[in-house]
Design a protein around this motif. Structure first.
Motif, short mmCIF file in Angstrom:
data_model
loop_
_atom_site.label_atom_id
_atom_site.label_comp_id
_atom_site.label_asym_id
_atom_site.label_seq_id
_atom_site.Cartn_x
_atom_site.Cartn_y
_atom_site.Cartn_z
N TYR A 85 -18.73 -53.45 -23.99
CA TYR A 85 -18.99 -52.60 -22.83
C TYR A 85 -20.42 -52.80 -22.35
CZ TYR A 85 -19.55 -48.41 -19.95
OH TYR A 85 -19.80 -47.55 -18.90
N LEU B 170 -14.77 -51.47 -14.22
CA LEU B 170 -14.09 -50.18 -14.29
C LEU B 170 -14.22 -49.38 -13.01
CD1 LEU B 170 -15.15 -49.27 -17.93
CD2 LEU B 170 -12.94 -50.14 -17.18
N TRP C 133 -8.13 -52.51 -26.71
CA TRP C 133 -7.65 -53.72 -26.03
C TRP C 133 -6.64 -54.41 -26.95
CZ3 TRP C 133 -7.27 -55.79 -21.50
CH2 TRP C 133 -7.06 -57.17 -21.36
N LEU D 91 -5.20 -52.62 -21.57
CA LEU D 91 -6.43 -51.86 -21.78
C LEU D 91 -6.14 -50.37 -21.68
CD1 LEU D 91 -9.58 -51.85 -22.07
CD2 LEU D 91 -9.66 -51.77 -19.56
N TYR E 208 -12.50 -47.56 -25.79
CA TYR E 208 -11.58 -48.48 -25.11
C TYR E 208 -10.85 -49.32 -26.16
CZ TYR E 208 -14.04 -47.26 -20.82
OH TYR E 208 -14.58 -46.57 -19.76
N SER F 80 -7.91 -46.31 -22.39
CA SER F 80 -9.11 -45.50 -22.65
C SER F 80 -8.69 -44.26 -23.42
CB SER F 80 -9.80 -45.11 -21.35
OG SER F 80 -9.00 -44.22 -20.60
#
Length: 666
Positions: free
Chosen positions: A71, A93, A25, A30, A23, A32
């Protein structure tokens, strides 16, 4: 070797290791990135319409300048330091919503519930799973403090530091002074929190138990301003400054430069590759993922085994120093349990349970009788009787309860109250039955794993090719995998089959099983209840694996098979042999356990009644040397070591736990 993973992405990074998703940022957006394919997906946020708003992914807004992300596997969520908005926020998520964990949005330094607490530009933070629950440590940059938030209560406290000052001071808790606390890393085995203090050109360490603050790297070794940190193995740190990324050996006090900045961004060997500017990085197994803010790239750094390309970074490879015999018995010693707090090792031997200090080489009987009278008797530690117990595991994070498998029964041993009682199973029953704990029956309990949070005890019923679960809340036993027929079937647990499994290891929500007669390692997702066969390199000749354990600090598996004991790196399938499993070295291994304090590997040899410790050293060199083949044989037996004491509240808690888990309600 340095390669560009993806272009057009940068910012803070965090890796979901289980699903292999990175991920990114950056500026309130955001993304993935799937590591296997490199596919990039924008999940939420806007670079243009920034702000401070919770809600769905399409409506939520962050400020363009935001800090670190983490996370959480337990809740499938990302925690974000929304620096300019002075908040800590959660990105869920699965539900695709954003909520505020703590902070009002008004800059300040106020402790209390998350809804009223105030921060002053939080930048870095780290989530730590302790025996008391989840703790979030936050570097409150503007206030010069380290704050702590408890989860799920969301209570915010000042943990260390009192005010922002350009003259930092070490000391306990709030008597310490920080200049500009920034990036963080935590070493779970030593309970130390590392904090980058960039304006002071220092790296500080905070003991999460005593709250003592010390300086571990001073300005004499730091060129500019350290901002991002990560832990390497048991004694090293990765550190990034604007002009370089380096490793620091805390034992040798040595700095080794890994990567340097340059005018152009170039890939290639680590010694010649250049980065425009280091923004953030994260580590996974033997790979560094580096965020480059100058060209907005995410790049990978891997160790290669060529003379020109060896990076000077410590990626947690091991050099085996010595093998020491810590106990030898006339009786089978198959499984072990270790209390890392009191440094005591417990194991079945003959018809008894024994214990010994990790630093010693002697053992004493604490329950049952090693030789002579066997039986199936509950009672005090002195009057209880066992018949060849086969499995053992601690039943709580307080390390005051042992679960012991005795073929067809599961017993509980309270080390503080000094009693032994049957939890489930029937000694003379030959059918396999689920149901209430007092009515359930087993064939042969061979190994035990415990899930403290769910009060589940996972039992390996070897001879019936099953894995069973004892539910402490419901006082019931259910079958997770197997129907009593040997086989090799993946898929849903209800349809899967095993073939004489002998060992397993629970890590996060995955259960890894040594499926012995199938000569494979199986992976069970405890959430989806799906089982798969791990793909391992052909060099790893798994002939009837009998034991396995996972080093969560170095992210490697130790696997013992009929022919050898191996190390397996799950990320790149790199393998190497620890030693031959024959009479001249280890023999067939029954169990393995990692000492997270020093990296030592304890192994049992049930065929010869030995427990050995393989001492290891973290080294920057990747060289592996074989373990020596000569072992000491004479073991003295001194007096018993005193048992660790519990508080009154802990005694009461266990007594309530014991009554509710063992005896049915009337």
């Amino acid at each position: 070797m340095v390669d560009t993973l993806i272009q057009g992405a940068s910012g803070s990074l965090v890796l979901n290791r289980l699903d292999q998703i990175l991920y990114s940022w950056e500026n309130g957006v955001l993304c993935s990135i799937k590591l296997q394919s490199g596919e990039k997906t924008m999940l939420m946020g806007s670079k243009v319409n920034t702000g401070d708003r919770d809600g769905t992914f399409s409506n939520a807004r962050f400020h363009a300048s935001s800090g670190q992300i983490e996370y959480l596997h337990e809740s499938s969520a990302l925690i974000v330091a929304d620096t300019v908005n002075s908040k800590l926020r959660a990105i869920h998520l699965d539900d695709e919503i954003v909520t505020t964990c703590a902070g009002t949005g008004v800059p300040g330094s106020v402790d209390g519930p998350g809804s009223t607490a105030q921060f002053m530009s939080p930048v870095g933070f780290k989530v730590h799973k302790s025996k008391d629950g989840l703790r979030v440590y936050i570097s409150d940059f503007g206030a010069g403090k380290i704050r702590m938030m408890t989860l799920p209560e969301k209570q915010v406290h000042t943990f260390a530091g009192s005010h922002k000052d350009s003259s930092p001071v070490d000391g306990p808790g709030t008597s310490a002074v920080f200049d500009s606390p920034h990036g963080m890393a935590i070493c779970s085995y030593s309970s130390r929190l590392f904090v980058a203090d960039p304006e002071a050109k220092r790296i500080r360490a905070v003991d999460t138990i005593t709250r003592e603050v010390t300086t571990i790297v001073g300005s004499e070794k730091i060129q500019t301003h350290p901002t991002c940190l990560d832990v390497i193995g048991r004694r090293g740190l990765y550190v990034s400054e604007p002009g370089r990324l380096y490793s620091f050996d805390m034992e040798l006090k040595a700095v080794s430069t890994i990567l340097q900045s340059g005018v152009q961004s170039t890939d290639g060997l680590a010694l010649t590759a250049r980065f425009r500017a280091f923004y953030c990085f994260t580590t996974a197994y033997d790979t560094l993922y580096v965020s480059e803010s100058g060209h907005r790239n995410i790049r990978t750094v891997r160790k290669v085994q060529t003379p020109q390309g060896n990076c000077s970074m410590d990626l947690g490879r091991l050099k085996y120093a010595s093998v020491k015999e810590v106990h030898e018995s006339l009786y089978t010693t198959r499984k072990i349990a270790v209390n890392p707090k009191s440094k005591l090792l417990y194991f079945p031997s003959g018809h008894s349970i024994k214990k010994m200090a990790l630093s010693g080489n002697s053992a004493v009987v604490i329950a049952g009788r090693e030789s002579g009278e066997s039986g199936d008797v509950d009672g005090t530690l002195k009057t209880a009787r066992f018949t060849s117990p086969t499995a053992i595991k601690f039943g709580s994070s307080a390390y005051n309860v042992l679960y012991v498998g005795m073929a067809k029964k599961l017993k509980i041993v309270d080390l503080d109250l000094g009693v032994v009682n049957t939890v489930t199973g029937k000694q003379n029953s030959y059918d396999i039955r689920d149901g209430h704990a007092l009515n359930a029956s087993f064939h042969n309990i061979w190994d035990i794993a415990t899930d403290y949070e769910k009060s589940h005890v996972i039992l390996l019923d070897r001879n019936d090719h099953r894995i069973r679960i004892f539910n402490g809340h419901e006082r019931s036993v259910t079958t997770l995998i197997g129907d009593g027929i040997a086989g090799h079937v993946d898929g849903p647990c209800t349809m899967a089959r095993l073939n004489y499994p002998t060992s397993f290891e629970l890590k996060e929500y995955r259960l890894y099983v040594a499926d012995t007669s199938n000569s494979v390692i199986r992976s069970v997702d405890m959430k989806s209840k799906e089982i798969t066969t791990l793909k391992v390199p052909s060099e790893l000749k798994l002939s009837h694996p009998t034991a396995l354990t996972y080093d969560r600090i170095l992210c490697i598996f130790y696997i013992s098979s009929q022919n050898a004991t191996w190390v397996l790196n799950m990320k790149n399938n790199d393998t190497y042999m620890v030693g031959q499993n024959n009479a001249s070295q280890f023999g067939s291994l029954g169990d393995m356990h990692i000492d997270e304090q020093d990296g030592g590997l304890y192994v049992t040899g049930p065929e010869n009644g030995r427990i050995r410790k393989i001492s290891t050293l973290n080294t920057i060199s990747p060289t592996i040397t074989q373990a020596p083949t000569a072992y000491p044989t004479s073991i003295p037996i001194p007096a018993e070591t005193p048992r660790e004491e519990l508080t009154v509240s802990e005694r009461l808690s266990f007594f309530v736990f014991f009554l509710s888990h063992v005896y049915p309600s009337t």
